[in-house]
Design an enzyme around this catalytic site. Structure first.
Site, PDB file in Angstrom:
ATOM      1  N   ASN A 158      16.807  -5.522  -5.804  1.00 56.14           N
ATOM      2  CA  ASN A 158      15.482  -5.931  -5.995  1.00 56.14           C
ATOM      3  C   ASN A 158      15.114  -5.630  -7.429  1.00 56.14           C
ATOM      4  O   ASN A 158      15.644  -4.249  -7.866  1.00 56.14           O
ATOM      5  CB  ASN A 158      14.592  -5.524  -4.852  1.00 56.14           C
ATOM      6  CG  ASN A 158      14.721  -3.940  -4.636  1.00 56.14           C
ATOM      7  OD1 ASN A 158      15.897  -3.191  -4.750  1.00 56.14           O
ATOM      8  ND2 ASN A 158      13.523  -3.410  -4.108  1.00 56.14           N
ATOM      9  N   GLU A 171      11.779  -5.022  -9.362  1.00 59.31           N
ATOM     10  CA  GLU A 171      10.471  -5.155  -9.541  1.00 59.31           C
ATOM     11  C   GLU A 171       9.568  -4.924 -10.906  1.00 59.31           C
ATOM     12  O   GLU A 171      10.510  -4.843 -11.889  1.00 59.31           O
ATOM     13  CB  GLU A 171       9.821  -3.706  -8.771  1.00 59.31           C
ATOM     14  CG  GLU A 171      10.221  -3.782  -7.213  1.00 59.31           C
ATOM     15  CD  GLU A 171       9.961  -2.790  -6.485  1.00 59.31           C
ATOM     16  OE1 GLU A 171       9.105  -1.662  -6.952  1.00 59.31           O
ATOM     17  OE2 GLU A 171      10.023  -2.578  -5.181  1.00 59.31           O
ATOM     18  N   ASN A 172       8.326  -5.094 -11.014  1.00 62.22           N
ATOM     19  CA  ASN A 172       7.710  -5.210 -12.253  1.00 62.22           C
ATOM     20  C   ASN A 172       6.370  -4.739 -12.289  1.00 62.22           C
ATOM     21  O   ASN A 172       5.800  -4.645 -11.086  1.00 62.22           O
ATOM     22  CB  ASN A 172       7.707  -6.827 -12.502  1.00 62.22           C
ATOM     23  CG  ASN A 172       7.315  -7.020 -14.012  1.00 62.22           C
ATOM     24  OD1 ASN A 172       6.053  -7.017 -14.501  1.00 62.22           O
ATOM     25  ND2 ASN A 172       8.525  -7.255 -14.625  1.00 62.22           N
ATOM     26  N   ALA A 173       5.864  -4.284 -13.404  1.00 62.18           N
ATOM     27  CA  ALA A 173       4.532  -3.445 -13.424  1.00 62.18           C
ATOM     28  C   ALA A 173       3.375  -4.470 -13.031  1.00 62.18           C
ATOM     29  O   ALA A 173       2.483  -4.132 -12.470  1.00 62.18           O
ATOM     30  CB  ALA A 173       4.275  -3.023 -14.804  1.00 62.18           C
ATOM     31  N   TYR A 177       2.945  -6.146 -10.309  1.00 60.10           N
ATOM     32  CA  TYR A 177       3.732  -6.379  -9.068  1.00 60.10           C
ATOM     33  C   TYR A 177       4.095  -7.602  -8.496  1.00 60.10           C
ATOM     34  O   TYR A 177       5.336  -7.465  -8.239  1.00 60.10           O
ATOM     35  CB  TYR A 177       2.697  -5.583  -7.903  1.00 60.10           C
ATOM     36  CG  TYR A 177       2.344  -4.104  -8.453  1.00 60.10           C
ATOM     37  CD1 TYR A 177       3.099  -3.463  -9.298  1.00 60.10           C
ATOM     38  CD2 TYR A 177       1.137  -3.683  -7.482  1.00 60.10           C
ATOM     39  CE1 TYR A 177       2.683  -2.181  -9.295  1.00 60.10           C
ATOM     40  CE2 TYR A 177       0.798  -2.442  -7.860  1.00 60.10           C
ATOM     41  CZ  TYR A 177       1.467  -1.620  -8.752  1.00 60.10           C
ATOM     42  OH  TYR A 177       1.227  -0.339  -9.066  1.00 60.10           O
ATOM     43  N   CYS A 237      13.386 -10.122  -4.656  1.00 58.59           N
ATOM     44  CA  CYS A 237      13.991  -9.359  -3.900  1.00 58.59           C
ATOM     45  C   CYS A 237      15.548  -9.500  -4.115  1.00 58.59           C
ATOM     46  O   CYS A 237      16.088 -10.239  -4.672  1.00 58.59           O
ATOM     47  CB  CYS A 237      13.977  -9.918  -2.477  1.00 58.59           C
ATOM     48  SG  CYS A 237      12.281  -9.944  -1.497  1.00 58.59           S
ATOM     49  N   GLU A 247      17.977 -10.296  -2.122  1.00 56.44           N
ATOM     50  CA  GLU A 247      18.772 -11.416  -1.542  1.00 56.44           C
ATOM     51  C   GLU A 247      18.711 -12.552  -2.490  1.00 56.44           C
ATOM     52  O   GLU A 247      19.712 -13.431  -2.958  1.00 56.44           O
ATOM     53  CB  GLU A 247      18.384 -11.819  -0.304  1.00 56.44           C
ATOM     54  CG  GLU A 247      18.358 -10.571   0.661  1.00 56.44           C
ATOM     55  CD  GLU A 247      17.209  -9.699   0.752  1.00 56.44           C
ATOM     56  OE1 GLU A 247      16.620  -9.534  -0.221  1.00 56.44           O
ATOM     57  OE2 GLU A 247      16.966  -9.222   2.027  1.00 56.44           O
ATOM     58  N   CYS A 288      13.253 -11.222   4.085  1.00 59.14           N
ATOM     59  CA  CYS A 288      11.731 -11.562   4.172  1.00 59.14           C
ATOM     60  C   CYS A 288      11.720 -12.818   4.216  1.00 59.14           C
ATOM     61  O   CYS A 288      12.738 -13.723   4.045  1.00 59.14           O
ATOM     62  CB  CYS A 288      10.877 -11.049   2.976  1.00 59.14           C
ATOM     63  SG  CYS A 288      11.303 -12.013   1.463  1.00 59.14           S
TER      64      CYS A 288
HETATM   65  N1  THU Z   1      12.727  -6.245  -0.693  1.00 57.37           N
HETATM   66  C1  THU Z   1      13.966  -6.861  -0.898  1.00 57.37           C
HETATM   67  O1  THU Z   1      14.581  -6.764  -1.863  1.00 57.37           O
HETATM   68  N2  THU Z   1      14.551  -7.532   0.408  1.00 57.37           N
HETATM   69  C2  THU Z   1      13.974  -7.787   1.608  1.00 57.37           C
HETATM   70  O2  THU Z   1      14.540  -8.204   2.395  1.00 57.37           O
HETATM   71  C3  THU Z   1      12.671  -7.074   1.724  1.00 57.37           C
HETATM   72  C4  THU Z   1      12.071  -6.359   0.533  1.00 57.37           C
HETATM   73  C5  THU Z   1      12.223  -5.555  -1.773  1.00 57.37           C
HETATM   74  C6  THU Z   1      11.020  -6.119  -2.306  1.00 57.37           C
HETATM   75  C7  THU Z   1      10.336  -5.240  -3.090  1.00 57.37           C
HETATM   76  O3  THU Z   1      11.049  -4.718  -4.204  1.00 57.37           O
HETATM   77  C8  THU Z   1      10.570  -3.807  -1.994  1.00 57.37           C
HETATM   78  O4  THU Z   1      11.727  -4.333  -1.106  1.00 57.37           O
HETATM   79  C9  THU Z   1       9.584  -3.454  -1.078  1.00 57.37           C
HETATM   80  O5  THU Z   1       8.938  -4.526  -0.392  1.00 57.37           O
END
Ligand code: THU
Length: 152
Positions: free
Chosen positions: A55, A57-59, A61, A66, A68, A100
């Site tokens: 995963n 992420e970014n500032a 949000y 994810c 996957e 998700c």
């Molecule tokens: N996240 C995933 O990378 N995969 C998932 O199946 C569920 C959530 C990440 C997204 C975000 O960076 C962090 O987990 C919290 O939601």
């Protein structure tokens, strides 16, 4: 959701175990300073290549992606479209993290028979097929169905 251990696609426990290890390796690359929730994914392609994602992420949000989807986009952009399995790893004790909804739809685009491996931090895992994970995914067969006439 109840997950069961199965061995579809004739993948041996050794192969699945290695893929789980790769997902945990990928998790170490996670860029998740905001959620502090690390996720890793590893895809086994039809050619037995392993492609990892985490995963990111970014500032700003909502722009995060994810693990996957990261792994799938990497696989596709490297020319791999057929998958045998996708393993997922996170840090939550006792949790077999399931993808998700958005990721399930992206994963569905590339077939229904491949194995999804939901692992725990202790490397134990449960498996489920893509079709079991998303039974009613939207795909090109829906786009090509007969439509009512409309004007706009
Ligand atoms: N996240 C995933 O990378 N995969 C998932 O199946 C569920 C959530 C990440 C997204 C975000 O960076 C962090 O987990 C919290 O939601």
């Amino acid at each position: 959701m109840e997950h069961k251990n199965n061995d579809c696609n004739n993948l041996t426990p050794e192969v699945i175990k290695k893929l789980v290890e790769s997902a945990h390796e990928a998790k170490k690359m996670s860029h998740s300073p905001y959620s502090k929730f690390r996720v890793g994914a590893a895809i086994l392609t039809e050619e037995d290549k392993v492609i990892k994602g985490c995963n990111v992420e970014n500032a700003s949000y909502t722009l995060g992606v994810c693990a996957e989807r990261c792994a799938i986009f990497k696989a596709i952009s490297d020319g791999h479209k057929k998958f045998k399995a996708l393993a997922i790893a996170c840090d939550v004790i006792g949790l077999n993290l399931a993808p998700c909804g958005a990721c399930r739809q992206i994963m569905h685009e590339f077939g229904g028979d491949y194995l999804i491996v939901l692992s725990q931090p202790d490397f134990t895992y449960k498996t489920i097929t893509m079709n079991e994970l998303l039974p009613f995914g939207f795909d090109d067969s829906d786009l090509n169905r007969e439509k009512i006439n409309y004007t706009n």
